[in-house]
Write a protein that holds these residues in place. Structure first.
Motif, mmCIF file in Angstrom:
data_model
loop_
_atom_site.group_PDB
_atom_site.id
_atom_site.type_symbol
_atom_site.label_atom_id
_atom_site.label_comp_id
_atom_site.label_asym_id
_atom_site.label_seq_id
_atom_site.Cartn_x
_atom_site.Cartn_y
_atom_site.Cartn_z
ATOM 1 N N ARG A 8 -10.185 -0.109 -12.392
ATOM 2 C CA ARG A 8 -9.316 1.001 -12.009
ATOM 3 C C ARG A 8 -9.609 1.528 -10.614
ATOM 4 O O ARG A 8 -9.186 2.634 -10.280
ATOM 5 C CB ARG A 8 -9.436 2.127 -13.040
ATOM 6 C CG ARG A 8 -8.868 1.766 -14.392
ATOM 7 C CD ARG A 8 -8.866 2.968 -15.304
ATOM 8 N NE ARG A 8 -10.217 3.414 -15.594
ATOM 9 C CZ ARG A 8 -10.834 3.238 -16.738
ATOM 10 N NH1 ARG A 8 -10.228 2.645 -17.721
ATOM 11 N NH2 ARG A 8 -12.062 3.674 -16.922
ATOM 12 N N GLN A 9 -10.300 0.777 -9.809
ATOM 13 C CA GLN A 9 -10.600 1.215 -8.454
ATOM 14 C C GLN A 9 -9.319 1.220 -7.625
ATOM 15 O O GLN A 9 -8.429 0.399 -7.841
ATOM 16 C CB GLN A 9 -11.634 0.299 -7.806
ATOM 17 C CG GLN A 9 -12.979 0.354 -8.468
ATOM 18 C CD GLN A 9 -13.613 1.738 -8.403
ATOM 19 O OE1 GLN A 9 -13.413 2.486 -7.465
ATOM 20 N NE2 GLN A 9 -14.368 2.080 -9.427
ATOM 21 N N PRO A 10 -9.199 2.125 -6.669
ATOM 22 C CA PRO A 10 -7.978 2.198 -5.860
ATOM 23 C C PRO A 10 -7.829 0.986 -4.952
ATOM 24 O O PRO A 10 -8.822 0.316 -4.635
ATOM 25 C CB PRO A 10 -8.185 3.478 -5.048
ATOM 26 C CG PRO A 10 -9.653 3.649 -4.977
ATOM 27 C CD PRO A 10 -10.196 3.117 -6.276
ATOM 28 N N PRO A 11 -6.612 0.702 -4.517
ATOM 29 C CA PRO A 11 -6.425 -0.388 -3.555
ATOM 30 C C PRO A 11 -7.232 -0.109 -2.292
ATOM 31 O O PRO A 11 -7.357 1.029 -1.854
ATOM 32 C CB PRO A 11 -4.929 -0.350 -3.253
ATOM 33 C CG PRO A 11 -4.318 0.354 -4.412
ATOM 34 C CD PRO A 11 -5.357 1.319 -4.912
ATOM 35 N N GLY A 12 -7.785 -1.140 -1.719
ATOM 36 C CA GLY A 12 -8.616 -0.975 -0.540
ATOM 37 C C GLY A 12 -10.084 -0.827 -0.856
ATOM 38 O O GLY A 12 -10.913 -0.774 0.037
ATOM 39 N N HIS A 13 -10.432 -0.766 -2.144
ATOM 40 C CA HIS A 13 -11.840 -0.685 -2.539
ATOM 41 C C HIS A 13 -12.429 -2.101 -2.501
ATOM 42 O O HIS A 13 -11.764 -3.066 -2.868
ATOM 43 C CB HIS A 13 -11.945 -0.099 -3.952
ATOM 44 C CG HIS A 13 -13.331 0.293 -4.325
ATOM 45 N ND1 HIS A 13 -14.246 -0.605 -4.793
ATOM 46 C CD2 HIS A 13 -13.962 1.491 -4.282
ATOM 47 C CE1 HIS A 13 -15.392 0.011 -5.036
ATOM 48 N NE2 HIS A 13 -15.243 1.284 -4.736
ATOM 49 N N ARG A 57 -8.086 -1.048 5.058
ATOM 50 C CA ARG A 57 -6.938 -1.911 5.294
ATOM 51 C C ARG A 57 -7.355 -3.380 5.212
ATOM 52 O O ARG A 57 -6.647 -4.209 4.650
ATOM 53 C CB ARG A 57 -6.301 -1.602 6.644
ATOM 54 C CG ARG A 57 -5.002 -2.353 6.871
ATOM 55 C CD ARG A 57 -4.251 -1.908 8.108
ATOM 56 N NE ARG A 57 -5.059 -1.983 9.305
ATOM 57 C CZ ARG A 57 -5.342 -0.939 10.086
ATOM 58 N NH1 ARG A 57 -4.869 0.257 9.805
ATOM 59 N NH2 ARG A 57 -6.070 -1.090 11.165
ATOM 60 N N PHE A 58 -8.527 -3.705 5.763
ATOM 61 C CA PHE A 58 -9.030 -5.078 5.671
ATOM 62 C C PHE A 58 -9.263 -5.475 4.224
ATOM 63 O O PHE A 58 -8.859 -6.567 3.795
ATOM 64 C CB PHE A 58 -10.323 -5.245 6.462
ATOM 65 C CG PHE A 58 -11.013 -6.543 6.164
ATOM 66 C CD1 PHE A 58 -10.537 -7.722 6.703
ATOM 67 C CD2 PHE A 58 -12.111 -6.576 5.310
ATOM 68 C CE1 PHE A 58 -11.156 -8.924 6.403
ATOM 69 C CE2 PHE A 58 -12.732 -7.777 5.011
ATOM 70 C CZ PHE A 58 -12.252 -8.955 5.570
ATOM 71 N N ARG A 88 -0.290 -1.885 3.958
ATOM 72 C CA ARG A 88 0.728 -1.382 4.882
ATOM 73 C C ARG A 88 0.665 0.140 5.026
ATOM 74 O O ARG A 88 0.949 0.676 6.083
ATOM 75 C CB ARG A 88 2.117 -1.792 4.407
ATOM 76 C CG ARG A 88 2.552 -3.091 5.047
ATOM 77 C CD ARG A 88 3.977 -3.425 4.714
ATOM 78 N NE ARG A 88 3.911 -4.397 3.629
ATOM 79 C CZ ARG A 88 4.598 -4.308 2.508
ATOM 80 N NH1 ARG A 88 5.437 -3.338 2.313
ATOM 81 N NH2 ARG A 88 4.480 -5.219 1.580
ATOM 82 N N ARG A 89 0.317 0.831 3.944
ATOM 83 C CA ARG A 89 0.234 2.296 3.982
ATOM 84 C C ARG A 89 -0.983 2.792 4.762
ATOM 85 O O ARG A 89 -0.964 3.883 5.296
ATOM 86 C CB ARG A 89 0.170 2.864 2.560
ATOM 87 C CG ARG A 89 1.495 3.056 1.905
ATOM 88 C CD ARG A 89 1.374 3.927 0.672
ATOM 89 N NE ARG A 89 0.236 3.610 -0.176
ATOM 90 C CZ ARG A 89 0.269 2.769 -1.212
ATOM 91 N NH1 ARG A 89 1.377 2.158 -1.530
ATOM 92 N NH2 ARG A 89 -0.803 2.553 -1.934
ATOM 93 N N LEU A 90 -2.047 2.011 4.771
ATOM 94 C CA LEU A 90 -3.292 2.437 5.411
ATOM 95 C C LEU A 90 -3.207 2.188 6.913
ATOM 96 O O LEU A 90 -3.562 1.124 7.409
ATOM 97 C CB LEU A 90 -4.483 1.685 4.814
ATOM 98 C CG LEU A 90 -4.815 2.018 3.361
ATOM 99 C CD1 LEU A 90 -5.784 1.004 2.802
ATOM 100 C CD2 LEU A 90 -5.383 3.418 3.264
ATOM 101 N N GLN A 91 -2.723 3.153 7.634
ATOM 102 C CA GLN A 91 -2.612 3.050 9.089
ATOM 103 C C GLN A 91 -3.611 4.013 9.721
ATOM 104 O O GLN A 91 -3.957 5.029 9.153
ATOM 105 C CB GLN A 91 -1.192 3.397 9.544
ATOM 106 C CG GLN A 91 -0.128 2.478 8.990
ATOM 107 C CD GLN A 91 -0.317 1.037 9.416
ATOM 108 O OE1 GLN A 91 -0.736 0.761 10.532
ATOM 109 N NE2 GLN A 91 -0.033 0.121 8.512
ATOM 110 N N GLY A 92 -4.059 3.685 10.870
ATOM 111 C CA GLY A 92 -4.991 4.558 11.574
ATOM 112 C C GLY A 92 -6.066 3.751 12.260
ATOM 113 O O GLY A 92 -6.272 2.571 11.982
ATOM 114 N N CYS A 93 -6.757 4.397 13.158
ATOM 115 C CA CYS A 93 -7.783 3.723 13.959
ATOM 116 C C CYS A 93 -9.202 4.080 13.522
ATOM 117 O O CYS A 93 -10.160 3.555 14.077
ATOM 118 C CB CYS A 93 -7.601 4.071 15.433
ATOM 119 S SG CYS A 93 -6.063 3.424 16.095
ATOM 120 N N ALA A 94 -9.327 4.975 12.577
ATOM 121 C CA ALA A 94 -10.667 5.352 12.122
ATOM 122 C C ALA A 94 -11.319 4.139 11.442
ATOM 123 O O ALA A 94 -10.651 3.353 10.775
ATOM 124 C CB ALA A 94 -10.583 6.517 11.145
#
Length: 122
Positions: free
Chosen positions: A5-10, A91-92, A78-84
């Motif tokens: 049940r971990q969120p996407p991107g984990h 995102r990777f 696609r939703r995870l945008q940003g430079c942090a």
């Protein structure tokens, strides 16, 4: 089963797809071996028997689950945008997990295709 049940991107999503693919592979080959030992279908029936139907149904269920997970991860990437750095890392992980889930879906279909033409207990 909390890790499922971990969120996407984990990061755990990287291992989930191929781990569940391995579970599917063991179920299909183990299930075919047990079915052939306990109640082998008649050879003249060919590939159209209960054993293959069950294995194809299981394969379709797993392939659909992998495809859904790949789509979920791709949408999250696609939703995870940003430079942090944290957002780039998430995102990777989401993109890589989408690719791995997609590979698991395609390989499930490819490995299950012989069930359409081969008898399971020959």
């Amino acid at each position: 089963m909390r890790w499922l049940r971990q969120p996407p991107g984990h990061p755990v999503q990287l291992a989930t797809g191929l781990t569940l693919w391995f579970v599917w592979l063991c179920l299909v080959y183990g299930g075919a071996a047990v079915a052939c030992a306990v109640v082998p279908p008649p050879a003249q029936v060919g590939p159209w028997n209960g054993v293959n139907a069950t294995l194809l149904g299981l394969s379709a269920l797993f392939a659909a689950g992998f495809a859904w997970a790949a789509l979920r991860q791709a949408r999250a990437a696609r939703r995870l945008q940003g430079c942090a750095p944290a957002q780039r890392r998430q995102r990777f992980f989401a993109s890589a997990a989408a690719a791995l889930h997609g590979v698991a879906a395609v390989s499930t279909v490819v490995v299950a295709l012989p069930l359409l033409v081969l008898s399971p207990c020959v």
